[in-house]
Design a protein around this motif. Structure first.
Motif, short mmCIF file in Angstrom:
data_model
loop_
_atom_site.label_atom_id
_atom_site.label_comp_id
_atom_site.label_asym_id
_atom_site.label_seq_id
_atom_site.Cartn_x
_atom_site.Cartn_y
_atom_site.Cartn_z
N HIS A 1 0.88 -1.17 0.00
CA HIS A 1 0.00 0.00 0.00
C HIS A 1 0.92 1.23 0.00
O HIS A 1 1.79 1.35 0.87
CB HIS A 1 -0.89 0.00 1.24
CG HIS A 1 -1.77 -1.22 1.34
ND1 HIS A 1 -3.09 -1.24 0.93
CD2 HIS A 1 -1.51 -2.48 1.78
CE1 HIS A 1 -3.60 -2.44 1.11
NE2 HIS A 1 -2.66 -3.22 1.63
N VAL A 2 0.72 2.11 -0.97
CA VAL A 2 1.70 3.17 -1.22
C VAL A 2 1.10 4.55 -0.97
O VAL A 2 -0.02 4.84 -1.38
CB VAL A 2 2.20 3.09 -2.68
CG1 VAL A 2 3.21 4.19 -2.98
CG2 VAL A 2 2.80 1.72 -2.97
N ASN A 3 1.89 5.42 -0.31
CA ASN A 3 1.54 6.83 -0.17
C ASN A 3 2.21 7.57 -1.33
O ASN A 3 3.41 7.81 -1.32
CB ASN A 3 2.05 7.37 1.17
CG ASN A 3 1.69 8.82 1.40
OD1 ASN A 3 1.69 9.62 0.47
ND2 ASN A 3 1.39 9.16 2.64
N THR A 4 1.42 7.89 -2.36
CA THR A 4 2.00 8.44 -3.58
C THR A 4 2.52 9.87 -3.39
O THR A 4 3.41 10.30 -4.12
CB THR A 4 0.97 8.42 -4.73
OG1 THR A 4 -0.22 9.04 -4.27
CG2 THR A 4 0.67 7.00 -5.17
N PRO B 1 3.60 4.92 -8.97
CA PRO B 1 4.79 4.71 -8.12
C PRO B 1 5.79 3.78 -8.80
O PRO B 1 5.40 2.84 -9.49
CB PRO B 1 4.22 4.04 -6.87
CG PRO B 1 2.77 4.24 -6.91
CD PRO B 1 2.39 4.40 -8.34
N VAL B 2 7.05 4.08 -8.60
CA VAL B 2 8.10 3.20 -9.12
C VAL B 2 8.46 2.23 -7.99
O VAL B 2 8.99 2.63 -6.95
CB VAL B 2 9.36 4.00 -9.51
CG1 VAL B 2 10.45 3.06 -10.03
CG2 VAL B 2 9.00 5.06 -10.54
N LEU B 3 8.14 0.97 -8.22
CA LEU B 3 8.44 -0.04 -7.19
C LEU B 3 9.76 -0.73 -7.53
O LEU B 3 10.12 -0.86 -8.71
CB LEU B 3 7.31 -1.04 -7.09
CG LEU B 3 5.98 -0.48 -6.57
CD1 LEU B 3 4.93 -1.57 -6.47
CD2 LEU B 3 6.14 0.18 -5.20
N PRO B 4 10.49 -1.18 -6.53
CA PRO B 4 11.80 -1.79 -6.80
C PRO B 4 11.67 -3.12 -7.53
O PRO B 4 10.66 -3.82 -7.40
CB PRO B 4 12.36 -2.00 -5.39
CG PRO B 4 11.18 -2.04 -4.50
CD PRO B 4 10.16 -1.16 -5.11
#
Lengths: 288, 432
Positions: B154-157, B171-174
């Motif tokens: 869950h990402v806080n953009t 979002p750029v995820l690893p």
């Protein structure tokens, strides 16, 4: 004479039957099952002393045992000293003392769920009372519920706060049994407060003191609810007492025989602690 | 009219009659009676607790001839269930994780549901493949699958934007463990906040989910057979060392239990909260509420591929029927309840969980729910543990405890893995 004996037995029979059915029989059944590899649902295989041997080499059980001893050592002396001091301070016929006796006793009527909820609000490092105070003083809040060195003191603190009522009342009852002429004689002899306490109050409270220490030792060896609800025995078993170990092994892992073997060891410990305290008290009693 | 309908339906449900069939249901998902105790508005309910409470209220109201008694247990409630079963007093229907069904099924504690499901007009083919895998044991159906659940990022953009970790509005995820560390360091330098928000205290499920997910991603064989776990491996060490590094370098929140971690994420105190599907609903609601730190700043994705292939450890909730004596009327009542629950699987999927009924997966309404396209890969990448692995709940507790020690640094990674392996193997060896 014989009829009277039967009548006496008839009076106590209902209690004895219930006591045997609810306590003695399960105790013996538990002892028997501790020699089996058994699950909760009736399956069992004889293992003799296997469960006991496994327990004595189980680092998790030994850790739980150490945690339990630490809790007893932190709670029992502190609680005894604190409640004795409170009882001495509040043993007077003033309205203020009566109110304070009620205030100090009030925590004892709360259930463990409420107590742990209250202390969670106090101890939690994010917005707990201690954290707020620490931050107001410019310090980092301490992780009371998640640091391996702090969880046992946190459980001890919670338990002391919760358990203060009964020992205080026992001491108050004991204090009120001390004849006032002894204090009057001490006053005539110009005895200091400390000397009066040491030479009159403490010796007169000896039996109550023993009772409090014995009851609290037995109770804290069985500490469970606070640990389960506040820390769940964590982090990594750092605050897991023996009863929580027994609960997890029996009802989460379903290893009933193994859990019962641990329960028998705990039972023996409680019995030994109680007998040791009786034994420690006996010579002086005889000498009197 | 609608104002009067709800109380009337409730009143109807309270009417006592001599021919009412009594069934006992036991569930987790929490107690929210104060908010939803009288609610019949299924579409208006939010969150697991709200939706399940409203569903059961509605069932009661629509089936006045059935007296549905509900016992709500503290999460996850299996200790209580085991005690009830040991005392031969289990409820009629229970919520159960699919990974745990084998434990009860192999001991003959669950009743196969084939007949009841047929009575309800349901058949295994109605369920998703994951749902079927979860409840079908030895060719028989032991539960009504209700969902598939798994871990998500869950990402806080907004914070990702601040850290320069957004590209084309996403979002750029690893894509590797090293990249995760690089992103986390960059994130902390830019925002002053930890990259990860983690529930690391009293939450063995989270630690175990992380480990299982990244072991499955490396194609590691976790359980080579029914009696052994294999954790002293380079693959497991790699995963734990990654999480240890994140903790040591302050790239994650520490000392937080689940409620504290949720509060942290909602308060914008970190970039990514790895937790389950069940938080999509509550987080999305926050993201739509002006003035909240998460407002307009929420996205969610499956765990990124850090090692090997894309994979996620998943499980699912189901409704199972403990074995006990029942009248045909009670079985019929249970069949009606199961049909009702299956028909409302879409409503349950609003929690964030993936549906277990195939028709709901294919329903455009489901695909139109927020973020469902982003988490869709979970359905294909999600993997369960092998069906022969018993005691999965207890194992999760043991592994989670040891992983937590390694991540916190109270034990070395090698020692924690060795202890976890020993403890799990002892448990499996003692299983009768």
């Amino acid at each position: 004479m014989r009829t009277a004996r039967w009548q006496g037995l008839a009076y106590v029979a209902p209690f004895l039957i219930l006591y045997a059915a609810l306590l003695i029989f399960p105790l013996l059944m538990g002892m028997g099952l501790s020699f089996y590899r058994a699950d909760l649902f009736g399956a069992k295989v004889w293992t003799g002393l296997g469960n006991y041997g496994r327990l004595l080499s189980d680092p998790v059980f030994l850790h739980a045992l150490r945690n339990t001893f630490k809790l007893v050592l932190l709670i029992v002396p502190t609680l005894t000293a604190l409640t004795l001091a409170l009882a001495v301070a509040l043993n007077r016929r003033t309205r203020g003392a009566a109110v304070l006796r009620g205030v100090f006793f009030s925590s004892s009527v709360l259930s463990v769920t409420i107590v742990t909820l209250i202390w969670r609000f106090v101890l939690t490092p994010d917005a707990g009372l201690f954290a707020e105070v620490a931050q107001a003083l410019g310090r980092e809040p301490l992780p009371w519920l998640s640091h391996p060195d702090l969880t046992i003191p946190a459980l001890a603190l919670t338990t002391i706060w919760w358990s203060i009522g009964l020992p205080m009342m026992l001491f108050l009852a004991g204090l009120q049994q001390i004849p006032s002429d002894m204090y009057e004689a001490a006053a005539l002899d110009r005895s200091s407060r400390w000397t009066t306490f040491r030479r009159i109050t403490l010796p007169q409270l000896r039996r109550t003191l023993l009772l409090v220490v014995m009851l609290q030792t037995a109770a804290q060896l069985q500490l469970f609810g606070q640990a389960q609800l506040l820390t769940a025995g964590g982090p990594s078993g750092a605050s897991r007492p023996v009863v929580l170990f027994i609960f997890e092994v029996a009802f989460v892992r379903w290893e009933l025989g193994y859990a019962l073997a641990a329960a028998e060891i705990l039972f023996t410990l409680v019995l030994l602690a109680t007998l040791a305290q009786y034994w420690a008290a006996r010579p002086r009693e005889d000498a009197r | 009219m609608r104002r009067w309908l709800a109380p009337l339906l409730l009143l109807g449900s309270c009417a006592q009659g001599p021919d009412r069939t009594e069934i006992h249901l036991q569930r987790f998902f929490g107690d929210c009676s104060a908010e939803y105790g009288r609610s019949l508005d299924i579409g208006g309910a939010e969150g697991e607790c709200g939706i399940v409470t409203t569903l059961l209220n509605r069932f009661r109201a629509e089936n006045p001839d059935i007296e549905l008694k509900i016992n709500i247990v503290a999460w996850p409630g299996y200790a209580q269930l085991a005690a009830q079963m040991a005392a031969n007093e289990p409820p009629d229907l229970v919520t159960m994780h699919q990974g745990l069904i084998t434990d009860y099924q192999t001991r003959g504690l669950l009743q196969p549901l084939d007949g009841v499901l047929a009575q309800a007009g349901l058949q295994p083919a109605d369920f998703t493949a994951a749902g079927q895998r979860g409840v079908v044991k030895d060719g028989r159906v032991y539960g009504l699958p209700w969902d598939t659940v798994g871990g998500l990022f869950h990402v806080n953009t907004r914070l990702f934007e601040q850290a320069g970790l957004m590209e084309g509005g996403r979002p750029v995820l690893p894509r590797s463990a090293d990249e995760l560390l690089a992103h986390a360091r960059r994130f902390k330098a830019a925002t002053g906040k930890p990259y990860l928000v983690q529930s690391s205290v009293n939450d063995p499920a989270t630690h175990t989910r992380n480990l299982y997910t990244y072991l499955l991603a490396q194609e590691a064989v976790i359980f080579p057979d029914a009696r052994h776990v294999r954790l002293r491996t380079p693959e497991a060490k790699r995963v734990l060392e990654l999480f240890r590094t994140l903790e040591r370098e302050g790239l994650t929140t520490t000392n937080q239990d689940n409620p504290a971690a949720i509060a942290s994420f909602l308060g914008g105190e970190g970039g990514v909260f790895p937790t389950g599907t069940w938080m999509i609903g509550p987080f999305d609601a926050e993201a739509k509420t002006p003035g909240r730190p998460l407002y307009g700043a929420y996205a969610v994705f499956p765990y990124p591929r850090l090692f090997g292939r894309e994979a996620s450890f998943v499980d699912g909730h189901s409704w199972v029927m403990p074995r006990r004596e029942r009248t045909p009327e009670q079985e019929a009542a249970i069949a009606r309840l199961l049909r009702f629950m299956a028909e409302r699987n879409f409503d349950w999927s609003r929690t964030g969980h993936l549906p277990a009924v195939q028709a709901v997966v294919d329903d455009p309404r489901f695909r139109a729910l927020p973020h469902r396209a982003d988490i869709a890969p979970l359905a294909s990448n999600g993997r369960l543990l092998p069906p022969y692995v018993q005691r999965q709940g207890a194992i999760e507790g043991l592994i989670g405890e040891e992983v937590a020690s390694a991540v916190a640094g109270t034990k070395s990674v090698d020692r924690a893995l060795a202890d976890a392996e020993r403890r799990v193997n002892e448990l499996l060896a003692s299983t009768l």
